[in-house]
Scaffold this active site. Structure first.
Site, mmCIF file in Angstrom:
data_model
loop_
_atom_site.group_PDB
_atom_site.id
_atom_site.type_symbol
_atom_site.label_atom_id
_atom_site.label_comp_id
_atom_site.label_asym_id
_atom_site.label_seq_id
_atom_site.Cartn_x
_atom_site.Cartn_y
_atom_site.Cartn_z
ATOM 1 N N GLY A 103 37.988 37.607 34.438
ATOM 2 C CA GLY A 103 37.827 38.671 35.832
ATOM 3 C C GLY A 103 38.927 39.488 36.115
ATOM 4 C CG HIS A 104 43.638 39.376 36.338
ATOM 5 N ND1 HIS A 104 44.682 40.239 35.530
ATOM 6 C CD2 HIS A 104 44.080 39.496 37.375
ATOM 7 C CE1 HIS A 104 45.853 40.386 36.589
ATOM 8 N NE2 HIS A 104 45.345 40.070 37.668
ATOM 9 C CG PHE A 105 43.275 44.435 35.368
ATOM 10 C CD1 PHE A 105 42.748 45.220 36.175
ATOM 11 C CD2 PHE A 105 44.034 43.599 35.750
ATOM 12 C CE1 PHE A 105 43.540 45.717 37.483
ATOM 13 C CE2 PHE A 105 45.082 43.647 36.648
ATOM 14 C CZ PHE A 105 44.571 45.037 37.771
ATOM 15 C CB ILE B 9 47.328 41.766 32.066
ATOM 16 C CG1 ILE B 9 46.980 42.021 33.299
ATOM 17 C CG2 ILE B 9 47.216 43.068 31.153
ATOM 18 C CD1 ILE B 9 47.689 42.891 34.297
ATOM 19 C CG LEU C 166 43.576 35.881 30.290
ATOM 20 C CD1 LEU C 166 43.779 35.844 29.207
ATOM 21 C CD2 LEU C 166 44.330 36.885 31.295
#
Length: 182
Positions: A53-55, A60, A51
């Site tokens: 680096g994901h937005f 999310i 999580l």
């Protein structure tokens, strides 16, 4: 939540995964047979490494990680089916549910079946056809159901899968795992 939990040491022996790639936190249900299925849960936490680096400003659950949950849940379905088949063949007793497995999970006979079968099976997530309808956020619990749709003669198992957060369907489709028995 199932009242038939599997001790964590044995749970780790059943799957071929370790952290940070272990995507099944709990197995809630299993039914053996033609209309068999497995239900598993993955809790999405704020400190899950994927999580970060994901937005980053609006984290999310990545769809590729939901695919991995589907793949792992489907392998648990196949693995449970394997150990039920082996147990029935050796001891002439059918295991048809998570409750049946739970009742025998710490016996030396069942532990030997689990360890031997895990050493014999190799598999990979081979393909997927998934539709993502909604989003899972940190703090959500993703409930996944996997049902075997069919197996082909080349070692591919095709599973119908769904993922829900509460009553909200977030993803569904087909996962195809390739399995070899050595």
């Amino acid at each position: 939540m199932s009242k038939y939990s599997i001790p964590s040491k044995i749970f780790l022996e059943m799957g071929g995964w370790r952290q940070p790639l272990m995507m099944v936190d709990r197995i809630d249900d299993f039914k053996y047979g033609e209309n068999g299925y497995v239900k598993v849960v993955k809790h999405v936490t704020y400190n899950d490494p994927y999580l970060l680096g994901h937005f980053p400003d609006d984290p999310i659950m990545p769809g590729v990680i939901i695919s991995e949950i589907f793949g792992q849940a489907s392998e648990y379905l196949s693995f449970f089916t394997d150990i039920c088949d082996i147990y029935a063949e050796r001891y002439n007793e059918e295991l048809r549910s998570l409750q049946d497995i739970h009742a025998r999970i710490t016996s030396n006979e069942m532990l030997e079946i689990i360890r031997t079968r895990r050493a014999q099976v190799r598999g990979v997530l081979a393909a997927q056809n998934l539709k993502f309808k909604e989003i899972a956020y940190p703090g959500d619990s993703i409930e996944v159901t996997s049902k075997l749709a069919f197996s082909d003669s080349n070692g591919f198992k095709h599973y119908a899968v769904t993922a829900n957060v509460g009553k909200k369907l977030i993803s569904h489709g087909t996962i195809i795992n390739f399995r070899e028995i050595y």
